[in-house]
Every structure is written in C-alpha cells, then in structure tokens.
Design a protein around this motif. Sequence first.
Motif, PDB file in Angstrom:
ATOM      1  N   ASP A  90       0.838  -1.198   0.000  1.00  0.00           N
ATOM      2  CA  ASP A  90       0.000   0.000   0.000  1.00  0.00           C
ATOM      3  C   ASP A  90       0.878   1.255   0.000  1.00  0.00           C
ATOM      4  O   ASP A  90       1.792   1.369   0.833  1.00  0.00           O
ATOM      5  N   PRO A  91       0.644   2.211  -0.911  1.00  0.00           N
ATOM      6  CA  PRO A  91       1.489   3.414  -1.000  1.00  0.00           C
ATOM      7  C   PRO A  91       1.565   4.210   0.293  1.00  0.00           C
ATOM      8  O   PRO A  91       2.639   4.722   0.653  1.00  0.00           O
ATOM      9  N   TYR A  92       0.439   4.332   1.010  1.00  0.00           N
ATOM     10  CA  TYR A  92       0.456   5.089   2.256  1.00  0.00           C
ATOM     11  C   TYR A  92       1.289   4.379   3.313  1.00  0.00           C
ATOM     12  O   TYR A  92       2.126   4.996   3.987  1.00  0.00           O
ATOM     13  N   ASP A  93       1.063   3.078   3.471  1.00  0.00           N
ATOM     14  CA  ASP A  93       1.828   2.306   4.453  1.00  0.00           C
ATOM     15  C   ASP A  93       3.318   2.335   4.120  1.00  0.00           C
ATOM     16  O   ASP A  93       4.171   2.399   5.020  1.00  0.00           O
ATOM     17  N   ARG A  94       3.633   2.316   2.836  1.00  0.00           N
ATOM     18  CA  ARG A  94       5.026   2.382   2.397  1.00  0.00           C
ATOM     19  C   ARG A  94       5.639   3.729   2.781  1.00  0.00           C
ATOM     20  O   ARG A  94       6.772   3.798   3.263  1.00  0.00           O
ATOM     21  N   ALA A  95       4.876   4.797   2.570  1.00  0.00           N
ATOM     22  CA  ALA A  95       5.353   6.134   2.911  1.00  0.00           C
ATOM     23  C   ALA A  95       5.587   6.267   4.416  1.00  0.00           C
ATOM     24  O   ALA A  95       6.587   6.855   4.851  1.00  0.00           O
TER      25      ALA A  95
END
Length: 231
Positions: A90-95
Amino acid sequence: MAKSEVKLLGAWPSPFVLRARIALNIKSVDYEFLEETFQPKSQLLLQSNPVYKKIPVLIHENKPICESLIIVQYVDDVWSSGRPSILPADPYDRAIARFWATYVDDKLFPAMKSIAGAKGEEERKRLIKEVEEGLALLEDAFNKITSKGNNNLFFGGDQIGYLDIAFGSLLGWLRVTEITTGVKLFDQVNTPGLVNWAERFCAHAAVKDVMPHTHMLLEFAKTLMTKLAPI
C-alpha cells in the motif's frame, strides 16, 4: 543463486550492515559476506563506494549498491517473486514506513550514538531524554500500526518489514547504551509494545543468527573508545 553472484561488504558490529543481512535472509538469498577491516579501507570498498567510502555495499552481478536502506529496497525489488515482501504494498503504508525509518536514522540513532561522547552530565541527560522521547514516539507508532489487526506482530504486520529492519538493527547498540549509561531505555512500563516486539524480532529466523551478541558489541565499543581517547 550462487554466493559468488551476491556479495556483501561489511563489518559485523555495524547496524547498517545488519540491515542488509536481514533483508537477504528474509529473501533466502545466498551471499558471500566480506568483512571490511578498515586498516586501511580495502580497495574493493573504495572502488565500490567511491562517493562515501563506507559500508555496507551489496555487490550483485558485479554491480555495487550502496546505503543500507537503499540496499534493503533493492533486495526487496530484485528477489520479489514467490518471496516475502519487505516494503508494504500500500502506497500510504510504504510512505509511513519510510518516514519512520528516516526518523530512526536522522534523529534516534545520532542521539543514541552521541551519549558516549557527551561533554558533561547535562548534555548526557539531554541526549538520554531525547532517546527516551524518540522511543516513546516509536511505541506510539507501533501501537497505531498493530491496532489494525490481531496478527500484526511487527511494524510490517505478521512478518518483518522495512521499518522492523531499520529500527531492529539498532537493538544491539541500544542494549549497549543501556549498560554504559545505567539507564533502562526499554521497559514494560514506558515501551511495553516495543519490548515485546524486540523479543519477537531478535528470535526471528532471519535475525537470530546475524544479530551481534551484546557482550561482543560492548567489548568492541570499549576498544573503540580506547583508540579514540586523547593521549
């Protein structure tokens, strides 16, 4: 894959080298570990990392990759098929994982490292407090992440992930700091989530055989301080 195709240039006490070793273990990548002595720096290190001239350096198919967290992401990207993921999908979790990993490197570790060389008791207490506040922030972040599901044992969920590696690699030196300062930084009162997480992290199959023993790190630290002490 043959070990000769993957080499890791590093040194056993380095938490940054440990990151690369854990990532390679998670992906079940066979590699050759090349111990750097620094007396002087090897020609291989100077050729592989001419910009920073420091470890770790991952050499894959004769191509060098430098900087610990860049290496972790590279390992995750290259050995992706059919193997556990290190970075969140997930892009948010990665960020969020990258944000906290940067915090660990830019704020927490420098404060922890500076305690030994503190000039006076006032500065020492300030740095210890800074580390304690940083751990409190990570405790809060861990609780928020793990509150998403019952199976989330790590920052990365039910398996070790990017932030686990970034922070977990410092645990040995955190214990050394506790011994040398006489201050318990990890405890069941202030950081219960992190205490339990640390136990799981260090017992993980990808970690337990490469995590340096605290007494060895302590002896290394004493030797290093003796060498750096003014004559």
